[in-house]
Design an enzyme around this catalytic site. Structure first.
Site, PDB file in Angstrom:
ATOM      1  N   HIS A 100       0.814  -1.351  -0.138  1.00 22.01           N
ATOM      2  CA  HIS A 100      -0.030  -0.038   0.075  1.00 22.01           C
ATOM      3  C   HIS A 100       0.885   1.390   0.209  1.00 22.01           C
ATOM      4  CE1 HIS A 100      -4.582   1.139   1.041  1.00 22.01           C
ATOM      5  NE2 HIS A 100      -4.094   1.437  -0.060  1.00 22.01           N
ATOM      6  N   ASP A 130      -9.959  -0.606   3.958  1.00 20.39           N
ATOM      7  CA  ASP A 130      -8.657  -1.219   4.369  1.00 20.39           C
ATOM      8  C   ASP A 130      -9.196  -1.602   5.928  1.00 20.39           C
ATOM      9  OD1 ASP A 130      -6.099  -1.679   5.356  1.00 20.39           O
ATOM     10  OD2 ASP A 130      -5.257  -0.278   3.896  1.00 20.39           O
ATOM     11  N   HIS A 132      -6.720  -1.269   7.893  1.00 21.21           N
ATOM     12  CA  HIS A 132      -5.893  -0.516   8.707  1.00 21.21           C
ATOM     13  C   HIS A 132      -6.061   0.870   8.363  1.00 21.21           C
ATOM     14  CE1 HIS A 132      -4.322  -4.612   8.070  1.00 21.21           C
ATOM     15  NE2 HIS A 132      -3.770  -4.361   9.337  1.00 21.21           N
ATOM     16  N   ASP A 134      -3.406   3.160   8.099  1.00 21.75           N
ATOM     17  CA  ASP A 134      -2.068   3.473   7.145  1.00 21.75           C
ATOM     18  C   ASP A 134      -2.078   5.048   7.350  1.00 21.75           C
ATOM     19  OD1 ASP A 134      -2.313   0.876   6.369  1.00 21.75           O
ATOM     20  OD2 ASP A 134      -2.844   1.205   4.495  1.00 21.75           O
ATOM     21  N   HIS A 147       4.222   1.008   4.393  1.00 20.79           N
ATOM     22  CA  HIS A 147       2.912   0.831   3.893  1.00 20.79           C
ATOM     23  C   HIS A 147       1.854   1.120   5.081  1.00 20.79           C
ATOM     24  CE1 HIS A 147       1.867  -3.731   5.503  1.00 20.79           C
ATOM     25  NE2 HIS A 147       2.520  -3.016   6.137  1.00 20.79           N
ATOM     26  N   ASP A 236      -7.382  -1.788  -0.170  1.00 22.03           N
ATOM     27  CA  ASP A 236      -6.349  -2.874   0.428  1.00 22.03           C
ATOM     28  C   ASP A 236      -7.172  -4.183   0.475  1.00 22.03           C
ATOM     29  OD1 ASP A 236      -5.021  -4.631   2.042  1.00 22.03           O
ATOM     30  OD2 ASP A 236      -4.091  -2.716   3.138  1.00 22.03           O
ATOM     31  N   ASP A 238      -6.904  -6.521   2.244  1.00 23.66           N
ATOM     32  CA  ASP A 238      -7.244  -7.067   3.453  1.00 23.66           C
ATOM     33  C   ASP A 238      -8.265  -6.232   4.326  1.00 23.66           C
ATOM     34  OD1 ASP A 238      -6.316  -4.531   5.034  1.00 23.66           O
ATOM     35  OD2 ASP A 238      -4.215  -5.231   5.222  1.00 23.66           O
ATOM     36  N   GLU A 281      -1.938  -5.060  -1.980  1.00 28.05           N
ATOM     37  CA  GLU A 281      -1.586  -5.957  -0.797  1.00 28.05           C
ATOM     38  C   GLU A 281      -2.094  -7.573  -0.911  1.00 28.05           C
ATOM     39  OE1 GLU A 281       0.111  -5.287   1.828  1.00 28.05           O
ATOM     40  OE2 GLU A 281       0.283  -3.286   1.891  1.00 28.05           O
TER      41      GLU A 281
HETATM   42  C1  DIR Z   1       0.282  -1.457  11.047  1.00 29.37           C
HETATM   43  C2  DIR Z   1      -0.153  -2.452  10.042  1.00 29.37           C
HETATM   44  N1  DIR Z   1      -0.597  -0.450  11.507  1.00 29.37           N
HETATM   45  C3  DIR Z   1       1.695  -0.590  10.638  1.00 29.37           C
HETATM   46  N2  DIR Z   1      -0.464  -1.593   8.831  1.00 29.37           N
HETATM   47  C4  DIR Z   1      -1.006  -2.519   7.874  1.00 29.37           C
HETATM   48  O1  DIR Z   1       2.400  -1.359  10.288  1.00 29.37           O
HETATM   49  O2  DIR Z   1       1.856   0.532  10.807  1.00 29.37           O
HETATM   50  N3  DIR Z   1      -1.300  -1.610   7.011  1.00 29.37           N
HETATM   51  N4  DIR Z   1      -0.639  -3.585   7.713  1.00 29.37           N
HETATM   52  O3  DIR Z   1      -1.841  -2.502   5.551  1.00 29.37           O
HETATM   53 MN    MN Z   2      -3.502  -0.562   3.682  1.00 35.14          MN
HETATM   54 MN    MN Z   3      -4.315  -3.090   5.672  1.00 34.81          MN
END
Ligand code: DIR
Ligand code: MN
Ligand code: MN
Ligand code: MN
Length: 311
Positions: A100, A130, A132, A134, A147, A236, A238, A281
């Site tokens: 991402h 998402d 998350h 991000d 990401h 994303d 996920d 992703e």
């Molecule tokens: C988590 C995971 N918040 C980080 N983030 C992800 O690494 O900053 N984003 N997996 O897709």
């Molecule tokens: Mn993401």
């Molecule tokens: Mn994500």
């Protein structure tokens, strides 16, 4: 109609190999052929997958905790130009990641093209689907993975004056926090929750979807954006429940069904305001047994955003 395609084999925004193989897997599953033959688009841009992992500055030591900062910066700077070159011809732009972090570049490209198209009188909105948020800054990030930071850089909440580490981002490439809407959140870091609160960023979590249903949530998200604002959809995979998309770097249970994901994409298409989409992703080398399901889910999400209908 015309579609600019950007295929980004890149994994440097996080630590797991394999997400760079997603564009090849998605194209191999027939996505671009279907977009041309079934949905009737004329494709532009480079329809060969490029290996952006080869863009490697000679040394790339961590900076403010960020991993691979110069690589991700160089890749996203190039993507910003590539997406801009497609969008400025009035084409919708489809980017297949990659992790991402690529959205730092794609949003920069569409933001600039849309400001130019409307002589500075319009800005893009982003719908970020998402698990998350991000939106970590280098300082709030617990992982150092970029990401998890693209929204912070895209909005200017994070920035650096080092031109080799996102210092290339200009004001006309940035996204306003008021024009950002999240759907599907369920794994948000503490520092990110504070950022969302402090900046009053519009966010619909899985809790909101449970309460109101996906129909009402999408309606509220689109109402926040308004009907005369061009939309960049950054999806994303996920965001989907691991039942539908197991092959991704950071799966989180309790996510969207495939139909809920497709519904979001269908509704964004129906607005007529979509100017760009990222699909990111997908990692076919994780949960290999579920890889083809994950790729199929990705294909479905893109088809829906580009106007495929059930009837
Ligand atoms: C988590 C995971 N918040 C980080 N983030 C992800 O690494 O900053 N984003 N997996 O897709
Ligand atoms: Mn993401
Ligand atoms: Mn994500
Ligand atoms: Mn500064």
């Amino acid at each position: 109609s015309d579609l600019g395609v950007v295929l980004v084999g890149f994994s440097g925004g996080q630590c797991k190999e394999g997400v760079d193989a997603a564009p090849t897997a998605l194209v191999g599953a027939g996505l671009l052929n279907q977009i041309q033959d079934e949905l009737g688009y004329t494709l532009h841009g480079d329809t060969e997958v490029r290996n952006y992992n080869e863009i490697r500055p000679s040394s790339d030591e961590p900076y403010r905790g960020m991993k691979n900062p110069r690589s991700v910066s160089a890749v996203t700077e190039k993507l910003a130009t590539q997406v801009y070159e497609q969008a400025r011809h009035g084409r919708m732009v489809l980017t297949l990641g990659g992790d991402h972090s690529v959205a730092i570049g794609t949003i920069a490209g569409t933001a600039k093209a849309i400001r130019e198209r409307y002589n500075g009188r319009k800005e893009i909105a982003v719908i970020w689907v998402d698990a998350h948020a991000d939106i970590n800054t280098p300082e709030t990030s617990e992982s150092g993975n970029i990401h998890g930071m693209p929204v912070a850089f895209a909005t200017g909440l994070a920035h650096s004056d080092d031109k080799d580490i996102f210092g290339w981002l200009q004001e006309d490439q940035k996204l306003s926090t008021t024009k950002l809407v999240y759907i599907g959140l369920r794994d948000v870091d503490r520092g990110e929750k504070k950022i969302l609160r402090d900046h009053r960023i519009k966010a619909f979590s899985m809790h909101d979807i449970d309460r109101h249903g996906i129909g009402r949530v999408v309606e509220m998200a689109l109402a926040h954006i308004g009907s005369d604002t061009p939309i960049h959809l950054s999806f994303d995979v996920d965001a989907l429940d691991p039942m539908w998309a197991p092959s991704t770097g950071t799966p989180v249970r309790g996510g969207l069904t495939l139909r809920e994901g497709d519904y979001i994409a269908e509704c964004v298409h129906e607005t007529g305001q979509l100017v760009a989409m990222d699909l990111v992703e997908v990692n076919p080398s994780l949960d290999v047994a579920g890889a083809s399901e994950t790729v199929r889910a990705g294909v479905s999400l893109v088809r829906c955003a580009l106007g495929d209908t059930l009837l």
